[in-house]
Design an enzyme around this catalytic site. Structure first.
Site, PDB file in Angstrom:
ATOM      1  N   GLU A   1       0.865  -1.180   0.000  1.00  0.00           N
ATOM      2  CA  GLU A   1       0.000   0.000   0.000  1.00  0.00           C
ATOM      3  C   GLU A   1       0.900   1.228   0.000  1.00  0.00           C
ATOM      4  O   GLU A   1       1.896   1.282   0.729  1.00  0.00           O
ATOM      5  CB  GLU A   1      -0.904   0.015   1.229  1.00  0.00           C
ATOM      6  CG  GLU A   1      -1.731   1.289   1.376  1.00  0.00           C
ATOM      7  CD  GLU A   1      -2.551   1.303   2.661  1.00  0.00           C
ATOM      8  OE1 GLU A   1      -3.028   0.222   3.073  1.00  0.00           O
ATOM      9  OE2 GLU A   1      -2.695   2.387   3.256  1.00  0.00           O
TER      10      GLU A   1
ATOM     11  N   GLU B   1      -1.861  11.593   3.735  1.00  0.00           N
ATOM     12  CA  GLU B   1      -2.842  11.421   4.797  1.00  0.00           C
ATOM     13  C   GLU B   1      -2.683  12.577   5.773  1.00  0.00           C
ATOM     14  O   GLU B   1      -1.582  13.088   5.984  1.00  0.00           O
ATOM     15  CB  GLU B   1      -2.638  10.105   5.547  1.00  0.00           C
ATOM     16  CG  GLU B   1      -2.943   8.868   4.752  1.00  0.00           C
ATOM     17  CD  GLU B   1      -2.758   7.613   5.595  1.00  0.00           C
ATOM     18  OE1 GLU B   1      -3.770   7.051   6.038  1.00  0.00           O
ATOM     19  OE2 GLU B   1      -1.606   7.223   5.818  1.00  0.00           O
TER      20      GLU B   1
END
Length: 712
Positions: free
Chosen positions: A188, A193
């Site tokens: 991933e 974020e």
């Protein structure tokens, strides 16, 4: 966006990606009203980055200039699963949660009750009409899977982020085909974020990779960056440049992080029968990935919204673009020219060693066992069982002329085995072997020569804790040549004759090869247990049990032998937490556990733990009791405890207030409160975790004594 929750875990934690799922949808237009007026944002839109050199070729983009979201490029994920992070939103395909207006994509999180599917959209059992889960927030998650899949390149988003406690926007990537298996083995890439911006998270953004082996052996590594302008006030461009074995992170073309394949790995299985293996080269980041943009609410990392969080909150996206390096599309290398030579690559987590522990090699039948003080050799006893006399001719030390092997000729149902069911010559050790550390990444491997077999021959590999606590796997070996056979412990199935399955905490026979039907003539050599990283077969301490009986003391002058890991810590800053067993100032009290928290920035916990879970069901309805005194509360306003049952299974935090501030105080916690918080008493591995107020632990000094569980 799968994240570790620092406030929740004793050793290793992880969560999962922001909530997934999906359903078919048509183009979505803008609603009649917007949480951000178009007049306030129209002047902030910009053209592509002016810093990119001519070798970067634009291969995919969405400028969001149309009237509706382009479903040729994006799919909506639709569900209420909580993303594996205990998030609070349902993802919907509605106009209220995702729309285009004035050249911008709006992803809007709203506070409202909603019902939707409880399965991920890629799950075989996914039903888009399912309304079994109800949540108090809605949002949207868009992905390009099957519509925009990329291997290497520059992926970038220009966006203005939402703000507030419990708000979690992200732009990230998942593998389109899980070549190396489920998350995180196929990787991933988190491009962007941010959690709790303009609140506890400040103005910080994060770039991260996830990889490793199946949970709980997953790993993640990354870092954060604070842009000079507030991310909720200004648009910023967030990007990664990804080439073979190398990934770089940027904000507004400022290079702030680099990771290379020296610091990541995947430990996976394939259909080849080779068992677990380490990925080669740049794996898992050497396959096609797709893009995801979403806005989550709550979850393990940000925690819940609070009274300061206003809704709706909007993630505003100007564009998403993908460039590929025209100089070398195969590797993606050669185009990055924005790199800062002062940025040191992140160490990440290099691939651990695959460890091998021999049970039988050239006639030698000894196994090295780990004990709390040192390793010891345990002699294993070759044995056999035949359902009818005469079914088996066996020689565990057959000399072939070049080496010694184990030979067996089956003329009916029978088995051969290696037994650890004998008393150790060392004081304090019991018979048997604890193989619990092999549960996630362990496997049995051995060389097998089937010289001949009947057409109905059925071979079973078994691991045995004493009948009927036996688990097994059928194998289908070839005939006429030596073959390496590998059986993963996770593949073992429960006993199919009587109810039962192996207890890896207490294994009697770590290797059994059985012919359940037919006839065969075989030879075996090089039997071993293999596992990844910090794992080993462990001796069982005398008095140690996988089932805890009443009454039970965890600590009184010393830690009970069942909690053989001892005292552990988790800390977010080096040297923040220290523990020791010291003589109490009250001589009548004897030894106590002393825990001190440093004055440097950081948070942490102290805990007592076992290397294997324990069944404490007998204490249902009882009490956890311990004595505590806090010599210095420092900046903390309380102490909290919890009990864990192999992460993520936990009781959750039980807040105790400022206990022990006036000297030794006895605290009693009802076991029912722990169970109601999520504790599974049948598999407790951490009977006590203690932590002062998170992020306010400077100079806290506390002591514990007489930790015990009392049945009703």
């Amino acid at each position: 966006m799968r994240k570790l929750s620092l406030a929740m875990l004793p050793l290793i934690l992880t969560g999962l990606a922001a909530c997934g799922g999906g359903s078919s949808t048509t183009d979505v237009g803008s609603p009649s009203s917007s949480s951000i007026s178009s007049s306030s944002i129209s002047s902030t839109s910009s053209a592509s980055s002016q810093s990119l050199n001519e070798n970067w070729a634009l291969v995919w983009s969405d400028e969001f200039e149309g009237e509706s979201i382009d479903t040729n490029k994006w799919s909506f994920e639709v569900n209420c699963t909580g993303g594996g992070n205990n998030e609070l939103q349902c993802y919907t395909p509605r106009e209220e949660n995702a729309y285009l207006d004035n050249g911008f994509l709006h992803i809007v999180a709203r506070e409202e009750s909603y019902q939707g599917p409880g399965e991920w959209d890629d799950s075989p059992s996914y039903d888009p009409n399912d309304t079994s889960v109800q949540r108090d927030y809605t949002s949207a998650r868009l992905r390009t899977k099957g519509k925009g899949d990329f291997k290497y390149g520059r992926m970038e988003i220009r966006a203005k982020l939402p703000q507030g406690q419990g708000i979690w926007p992200a732009f990230w990537m998942l593998p389109t085909d899980n070549v190396y298996g489920g998350w995180p083995r196929s990787g991933e890439i988190d491009v962007l974020e941010a959690v709790n911006t303009n609140a506890a998270g400040g103005n910080e953004v994060h770039g991260t990779l996830h990889y490793g082996s199946a949970w709980p052996g997953n790993q993640y590594s990354g870092t954060s960056y604070v842009p000079p302008a507030d991310v909720w006030q200004e648009f910023h461009t967030y990007a990664v440049e990804w080439s073979e074995g190398e990934i770089h992170w940027f904000v507004d073309d400022v290079h702030y992080a680099t990771q290379t394949s020296d610091g990541w790995y995947t430990y996976y299985t394939s259909d080849s029968g080779a068992g677990y293996q380490l990925g080669e080269g740049a794996a898992p980041f050497d396959q096609n990935f797709h893009l995801i943009v979403n806005l989550a609410v709550g979850g393990n990392w940000p925690q819940d919204p609070d009274d300061t969080t206003s809704f709706p909150q909007t993630l505003l996206v100007d564009y998403v673009r993908v460039y590929q390096c025209a100089l070398d599309p195969e590797t993606g290398a050669g185009c990055s020219d924005l790199l800062d030579s002062q940025i040191e690559r992140l160490p990440g987590f290099p691939a651990p060693d695959i460890k091998s522990f021999s049970l039988y090699r050239d006639g030698d039948t000894t196994l090295t066992l780990e004990t709390p003080s040192s390793d010891t050799l345990r002699s294993l006893t070759p044995g056999y069982y035949e359902s009818n006399a005469g079914n088996l001719v066996v020689d565990p030390a057959f000399n072939t002329g070049s080496d010694t092997v184990w030979s067996a000729e089956f003329s009916g149902a029978a088995n051969i085995f290696l037994s650890a069911d004998q008393s150790s010559e060392e004081d304090g050790l019991a018979s048997g072997v604890n193989l619990s550390q092999f549960a996630q990444t362990g496997q049995i491997a051995f060389d097998l020569l089937v010289e001949e077999k009947s057409g109905d021959a059925q071979f079973l590999v078994k691991v045995d804790s004493g009948w009927p606590a036996v688990s097994q796997k059928e194998i289908e070996p070839s005939v006429g040549e030596w073959t390496r056979v590998v059986v993963r412990l996770s593949e073992l199935q429960a006993n199919n004759i009587e109810p039962g399955q192996v207890d890896l905490n207490s294994v009697v026979n770590p290797f059994v090869l059985e012919l359940a039907a037919g006839t065969a003539k075989i030879k075996i050599n090089n039997i071993a247990y293999e596992c990844l990283g910090d794992c080993a077969p462990q001796a069982i301490l005398a008095g140690q049990s996988s089932t805890i009986e009443t009454p039970h003391t965890v600590f009184d002058d010393a830690i009970n032998v069942n909690w053989d890991f001892g005292i552990g810590i988790y800390q977010t800053a080096a040297n923040h937490v220290s523990t020791s067993i010291v003589e109490a100032s009250d001589n009548a009290r004897g030894q106590v556990i002393d825990v001190q928290f440093g004055n440097a920035g950081g948070s942490g916990i102290a805990f007592i733990q076992s290397t294997s879970p324990k069944d404490m069901s007998v204490f249902s309805g009882g009490r956890l009791v311990f004595d505590v005194q806090v010599l210095d509360y420092g900046l903390a306003s309380q102490v909290a405890i919890r009990v864990d049952c192999v992460h993520p299974c936990s009781s959750g935090d039980i807040e105790l207030g400022m206990v022990g501030s006036d000297g030794w105080q006895t605290v009693e916690v009802p076991i029912n409160d722990l169970v109601n918080g999520g504790l599974d008493l049948s598999r407790v591995n951490t009977p006590l975790v203690i932590s002062p107020t998170w992020e306010a632990q400077a100079n806290v000094h506390l002591q514990l004594d007489n930790i015990r569980y009392i049945a009703p």
